[in-house]
Design an enzyme around this catalytic site. Sequence first.
Site, short mmCIF file in Angstrom:
data_model
loop_
_atom_site.label_atom_id
_atom_site.label_comp_id
_atom_site.label_asym_id
_atom_site.label_seq_id
_atom_site.Cartn_x
_atom_site.Cartn_y
_atom_site.Cartn_z
N ASP A 52 -14.17 5.70 2.58
CA ASP A 52 -12.78 5.46 2.16
C ASP A 52 -12.21 4.26 2.90
O ASP A 52 -12.68 3.90 3.98
CB ASP A 52 -11.90 6.68 2.50
CG ASP A 52 -12.15 7.86 1.58
OD1 ASP A 52 -12.84 7.72 0.55
OD2 ASP A 52 -11.63 8.95 1.89
N ARG A 77 -15.25 1.50 -5.03
CA ARG A 77 -14.19 2.29 -5.68
C ARG A 77 -12.92 1.45 -5.56
O ARG A 77 -12.54 1.07 -4.46
CB ARG A 77 -13.99 3.63 -4.98
CG ARG A 77 -12.78 4.40 -5.53
CD ARG A 77 -12.25 5.43 -4.53
NE ARG A 77 -13.16 6.51 -4.29
CZ ARG A 77 -13.18 7.20 -3.14
NH1 ARG A 77 -12.36 6.87 -2.14
NH2 ARG A 77 -14.04 8.17 -2.96
P1 FDA Z 1 0.45 5.04 -9.66
O1 FDA Z 1 0.90 5.37 -8.28
O2 FDA Z 1 1.03 3.86 -10.34
O3 FDA Z 1 0.63 6.33 -10.53
C1 FDA Z 1 0.31 6.38 -11.91
C2 FDA Z 1 0.61 7.79 -12.42
O4 FDA Z 1 -0.28 8.72 -11.79
C3 FDA Z 1 1.99 8.33 -12.07
O5 FDA Z 1 2.93 7.94 -13.02
C4 FDA Z 1 1.74 9.83 -12.07
O6 FDA Z 1 1.69 10.33 -13.37
C5 FDA Z 1 0.37 9.94 -11.50
N1 FDA Z 1 0.39 10.11 -10.01
C6 FDA Z 1 0.06 9.18 -9.09
N2 FDA Z 1 0.15 9.70 -7.85
C7 FDA Z 1 0.56 10.97 -7.99
C8 FDA Z 1 0.83 12.02 -7.08
N3 FDA Z 1 0.71 11.87 -5.77
N4 FDA Z 1 1.24 13.22 -7.59
C9 FDA Z 1 1.35 13.40 -8.92
N5 FDA Z 1 1.11 12.43 -9.83
C10 FDA Z 1 0.71 11.24 -9.39
N6 FDA Z 1 -6.15 4.98 -1.30
C11 FDA Z 1 -6.55 4.28 -0.19
O7 FDA Z 1 -5.75 3.54 0.37
N7 FDA Z 1 -7.83 4.43 0.29
C12 FDA Z 1 -8.75 5.23 -0.33
O8 FDA Z 1 -9.89 5.31 0.13
C13 FDA Z 1 -8.35 5.93 -1.49
N8 FDA Z 1 -9.20 6.76 -2.15
C14 FDA Z 1 -8.85 7.28 -3.37
C15 FDA Z 1 -9.77 7.97 -4.16
C16 FDA Z 1 -9.44 8.38 -5.43
C17 FDA Z 1 -10.47 9.09 -6.28
C18 FDA Z 1 -8.14 8.13 -5.95
C19 FDA Z 1 -7.75 8.52 -7.36
C20 FDA Z 1 -7.21 7.50 -5.17
C21 FDA Z 1 -7.53 7.09 -3.89
N9 FDA Z 1 -6.59 6.43 -3.09
C22 FDA Z 1 -7.02 5.78 -1.95
C23 FDA Z 1 -5.14 6.52 -3.42
C24 FDA Z 1 -4.65 5.32 -4.22
O9 FDA Z 1 -4.62 4.18 -3.39
C25 FDA Z 1 -3.24 5.57 -4.78
O10 FDA Z 1 -2.35 5.77 -3.71
C26 FDA Z 1 -3.14 6.76 -5.72
O11 FDA Z 1 -4.25 6.86 -6.54
C27 FDA Z 1 -1.89 6.65 -6.64
O12 FDA Z 1 -1.97 5.49 -7.40
P2 FDA Z 1 -2.35 5.44 -8.98
O13 FDA Z 1 -3.43 4.43 -9.12
O14 FDA Z 1 -2.68 6.76 -9.49
O15 FDA Z 1 -1.12 4.78 -9.70
#
Ligand code: FDA
Length: 310
Positions: free
Chosen positions: A136, A187
Amino acid sequence: MLDAASKAFFHGLARSTALKRLASRYGLRKPNSFGRRFIAGERIEEAIAAARDIEARRLTFTLDLLGESVGNLAEADAATREYLRILDAIIGSGIGRNVSLKLTQLGLALDRATTVDNLRRILDKAEPAGFFVRVDMEDSPFTDVTLDVVETLWQQGYRQVGTVLQSALYRSEKDLSRLNALGIRVRLVKGAYKEPRTVAYQRKADVDAAFVRMTKALLTEGNYPAIATHDPVIIETTKRFAAEHGVGPDRYEFQMLYGIRRDLQTALVDRGYRLRVYVPFGREWFPYFMRRLGERPANVGFVLRGIVRG
Ligand code: FDA
């Protein structure tokens, strides 16, 4: 993704030891406790049970033993040994072999060489057993050294290890070109940490635009990339771009977090895409939990309702 001020607020709360103690006592205690929304449980058996449910839904998973920033090298050693035990438990259970970990858990904030050794100990057991190990990405003071550790082990011949890049950081597109050239699996995420404007985009639109640019580079030049987001617009863009460029759905995967957008997870698999769920578990769940709250204020209401219900 939330604006910078709210993110900072939750990251501040995450450092509160009193709150952490309170949450640790009540957060996962019962099956309906508020922490269970995002964390599979404290024990490996609970994580394995969650993984079995996920496999029954035809999805795959990666298991993550929560923990970060150990205070001394003895704790880093203990975390490494704990990971080795987890590999055994996974092998014994017959579930898929994929784990994620954080390098500060293995001592990165204390000593780089020990961290390389600790990760090597894990890879020496994991690789022959057919695991993939994802490192990560943590906050920006650790970006350089995290990539350096992964690339060092890659140069030593380890191939079942990959890492994470955050589209929020200005530097990531350059890092991506290097990792793609080496063939290291990436990732892609937006980035969960509160970062200063000297190193990271502050506007969501800029983070999203960089994510899309990096997705395109990954699909055309990367090695089996993971597009990790719950953002439906970006997911649609990814699917369309991949199809237009002849990149089949077996050459990349989507990834989402345990407890978030289960509907979207299932819908993707129903349409023939690959989806891996990141399943966190363990006693050190509080900082992870607070980052999830920081991403979406609606989650706070969910938690408060859970506490009131008891
Ligand atoms: P965004 O925040 O724009 O959200 C898009 C939509 O997703 C929202 O409108 C909502 O519907 C849904 N959503 C997002 N977050 C939500 C929440 N907490 N609760 C409910 N709904 C939510 N980061 C990092 O810095 N280092 C890492 O190693 C990782 N590893 C990692 C693994 C995996 C498999 C995932 C999916 C994510 C990570 N992350 C991470 C976290 C990533 O950086 C980010 O903070 C989250 O995925 C939220 O961003 P989105 O891309 O989902 O988009």
